[in-house]
Design a protein around this motif. Structure first.
Motif, PDB file in Angstrom:
ATOM      1  N   PHE A  54      11.433   6.371   4.259  1.00  0.00           N
ATOM      2  CA  PHE A  54      12.497   6.398   5.262  1.00  0.00           C
ATOM      3  C   PHE A  54      13.606   7.356   4.836  1.00  0.00           C
ATOM      4  CE2 PHE A  54      16.379   4.548   7.145  1.00  0.00           C
ATOM      5  CZ  PHE A  54      15.997   4.393   8.471  1.00  0.00           C
ATOM      6  N   ASN A  55      14.005   7.264   3.592  1.00  0.00           N
ATOM      7  CA  ASN A  55      15.091   8.118   3.096  1.00  0.00           C
ATOM      8  C   ASN A  55      14.641   9.549   2.831  1.00  0.00           C
ATOM      9  OD1 ASN A  55      17.274   6.296   3.205  1.00  0.00           O
ATOM     10  ND2 ASN A  55      16.437   5.245   1.434  1.00  0.00           N
ATOM     11  N   ALA A  56      13.401   9.739   2.424  1.00  0.00           N
ATOM     12  CA  ALA A  56      12.899  11.102   2.186  1.00  0.00           C
ATOM     13  C   ALA A  56      12.899  11.911   3.482  1.00  0.00           C
ATOM     14  CB  ALA A  56      11.498  11.057   1.589  1.00  0.00           C
ATOM     15  N   LEU A  57      12.626  11.253   4.599  1.00  0.00           N
ATOM     16  CA  LEU A  57      12.587  11.963   5.876  1.00  0.00           C
ATOM     17  C   LEU A  57      13.964  12.428   6.340  1.00  0.00           C
ATOM     18  CD1 LEU A  57       9.932   9.928   7.863  1.00  0.00           C
ATOM     19  CD2 LEU A  57       9.678  12.192   6.829  1.00  0.00           C
ATOM     20  N   SER A  58      15.019  11.791   5.893  1.00  0.00           N
ATOM     21  CA  SER A  58      16.351  12.190   6.344  1.00  0.00           C
ATOM     22  C   SER A  58      17.127  12.979   5.300  1.00  0.00           C
ATOM     23  CB  SER A  58      17.154  10.959   6.760  1.00  0.00           C
ATOM     24  OG  SER A  58      17.358  10.125   5.649  1.00  0.00           O
ATOM     25  N   THR A  59      16.570  13.164   4.131  1.00  0.00           N
ATOM     26  CA  THR A  59      17.231  13.957   3.096  1.00  0.00           C
ATOM     27  C   THR A  59      16.784  15.405   3.236  1.00  0.00           C
ATOM     28  OG1 THR A  59      17.277  12.066   1.602  1.00  0.00           O
ATOM     29  CG2 THR A  59      17.547  14.244   0.606  1.00  0.00           C
ATOM     30  N   VAL A  60      17.743  16.303   3.312  1.00  0.00           N
ATOM     31  CA  VAL A  60      17.417  17.718   3.455  1.00  0.00           C
ATOM     32  C   VAL A  60      16.920  18.254   2.113  1.00  0.00           C
ATOM     33  CG1 VAL A  60      18.306  19.997   4.056  1.00  0.00           C
ATOM     34  CG2 VAL A  60      19.156  17.973   5.256  1.00  0.00           C
ATOM     35  N   ARG A  61      15.720  18.784   2.121  1.00  0.00           N
ATOM     36  CA  ARG A  61      15.127  19.318   0.893  1.00  0.00           C
ATOM     37  C   ARG A  61      15.898  20.558   0.442  1.00  0.00           C
ATOM     38  NH1 ARG A  61       8.783  20.068   0.570  1.00  0.00           N
ATOM     39  NH2 ARG A  61       8.891  17.894  -0.026  1.00  0.00           N
ATOM     40  N   TYR A  62      16.067  20.685  -0.844  1.00  0.00           N
ATOM     41  CA  TYR A  62      16.721  21.818  -1.528  1.00  0.00           C
ATOM     42  C   TYR A  62      18.246  21.816  -1.421  1.00  0.00           C
ATOM     43  CZ  TYR A  62      11.961  23.567  -0.853  1.00  0.00           C
ATOM     44  OH  TYR A  62      10.604  23.697  -0.787  1.00  0.00           O
ATOM     45  N   ARG A  63      18.847  20.858  -0.737  1.00  0.00           N
ATOM     46  CA  ARG A  63      20.295  20.890  -0.554  1.00  0.00           C
ATOM     47  C   ARG A  63      21.061  20.185  -1.666  1.00  0.00           C
ATOM     48  NH1 ARG A  63      22.703  19.465   4.999  1.00  0.00           N
ATOM     49  NH2 ARG A  63      21.976  21.555   5.376  1.00  0.00           N
ATOM     50  N   HIS A  64      20.540  19.088  -2.185  1.00  0.00           N
ATOM     51  CA  HIS A  64      21.286  18.250  -3.115  1.00  0.00           C
ATOM     52  C   HIS A  64      20.740  18.396  -4.529  1.00  0.00           C
ATOM     53  CE1 HIS A  64      22.958  16.393   0.475  1.00  0.00           C
ATOM     54  NE2 HIS A  64      21.726  16.281   0.924  1.00  0.00           N
ATOM     55  N   GLU A  65      21.596  18.780  -5.456  1.00  0.00           N
ATOM     56  CA  GLU A  65      21.172  18.983  -6.844  1.00  0.00           C
ATOM     57  C   GLU A  65      20.671  17.711  -7.513  1.00  0.00           C
ATOM     58  OE1 GLU A  65      23.938  21.106  -9.303  1.00  0.00           O
ATOM     59  OE2 GLU A  65      24.374  22.548  -7.708  1.00  0.00           O
ATOM     60  N   ILE A  66      21.081  16.565  -7.010  1.00  0.00           N
ATOM     61  CA  ILE A  66      20.682  15.304  -7.626  1.00  0.00           C
ATOM     62  C   ILE A  66      19.183  15.037  -7.447  1.00  0.00           C
ATOM     63  CG2 ILE A  66      21.200  13.885  -5.612  1.00  0.00           C
ATOM     64  CD1 ILE A  66      22.278  11.777  -7.585  1.00  0.00           C
ATOM     65  N   TYR A  67      18.568  15.616  -6.412  1.00  0.00           N
ATOM     66  CA  TYR A  67      17.144  15.406  -6.144  1.00  0.00           C
ATOM     67  C   TYR A  67      16.324  16.597  -6.623  1.00  0.00           C
ATOM     68  CZ  TYR A  67      18.949  11.938  -2.860  1.00  0.00           C
ATOM     69  OH  TYR A  67      19.609  10.885  -2.300  1.00  0.00           O
ATOM     70  N   SER A  68      15.076  16.326  -6.997  1.00  0.00           N
ATOM     71  CA  SER A  68      14.176  17.435  -7.341  1.00  0.00           C
ATOM     72  C   SER A  68      13.848  18.192  -6.055  1.00  0.00           C
ATOM     73  CB  SER A  68      12.886  16.907  -7.985  1.00  0.00           C
ATOM     74  OG  SER A  68      11.990  16.457  -7.006  1.00  0.00           O
ATOM     75  N   TRP A  69      13.338  19.390  -6.188  1.00  0.00           N
ATOM     76  CA  TRP A  69      12.994  20.180  -5.015  1.00  0.00           C
ATOM     77  C   TRP A  69      11.772  19.615  -4.293  1.00  0.00           C
ATOM     78  CZ3 TRP A  69      13.857  26.125  -5.413  1.00  0.00           C
ATOM     79  CH2 TRP A  69      15.214  26.369  -5.599  1.00  0.00           C
TER      80      TRP A  69
END
Length: 144
Positions: A54-69
């Motif tokens: 659910f959260n992966a679908l709404s998180t913009v990929r490559y935008r937030h440094e806290i998440y891996s690409w």
């Protein structure tokens, strides 16, 4: 019988067990984590995979440094594109599949349905097969 024998090396297959999936429990209606007495509530197994998806679908990929690409979805790249409706849907389906199959807990993504309304809202629903069983995920994303 061959003059040249073929030697097949023994193949050893090791199956690594995944740890039990664990995430912060999520209120899907209000789109907020569940907090009790100032502490997050955790969920495990299939529910944790549902929260992750659910959260992966709404998180913009490559935008937030806290998440891996590898984490997130690229649906935002469809904003402002002059693609036909069919092309947008096909790309959205591809983005959803790519975003969810990153998880080692998700083995298949099927029955992806993508609906754009005229106001820039995208609704995605799909069936995911997980190591814990099948789940249905539905996510509404605005400004697409």
């Amino acid at each position: 019988m061959s003059l040249f024998p073929t030697v097949q090396p023994e193949v050893s297959v090791t199956v690594e067990r995944l740890p039990l999936a664990r995430e912060t429990a999520w209120d899907f209606v209000r789109d907020l984590p569940i907090i009790r007495r100032g502490e997050p509530v955790f969920c495990e197994g299939a529910e944790a995979v549902a929260v992750w998806a659910f959260n992966a679908l709404s998180t913009v990929r490559y935008r937030h440094e806290i998440y891996s690409w590898d984490y997130g979805c690229e649906l935002e790249t469809l904003i402002g594109q002059s693609y036909s409706a069919d092309t947008k849907k096909a790309e959205a389906v591809r983005y959803v599949r790519e975003a969810l199959l990153v998880s080692p807990y998700i083995t298949e993504v099927n029955s992806i349905r993508v609906d754009f309304d005229g106001a820039g809202t995208l609704t995605v629903s799909c069936q995911i097969r997980t190591v814990y069983g099948d789940l249905t995920i539905q996510r509404r994303i605005a400004d697409v």
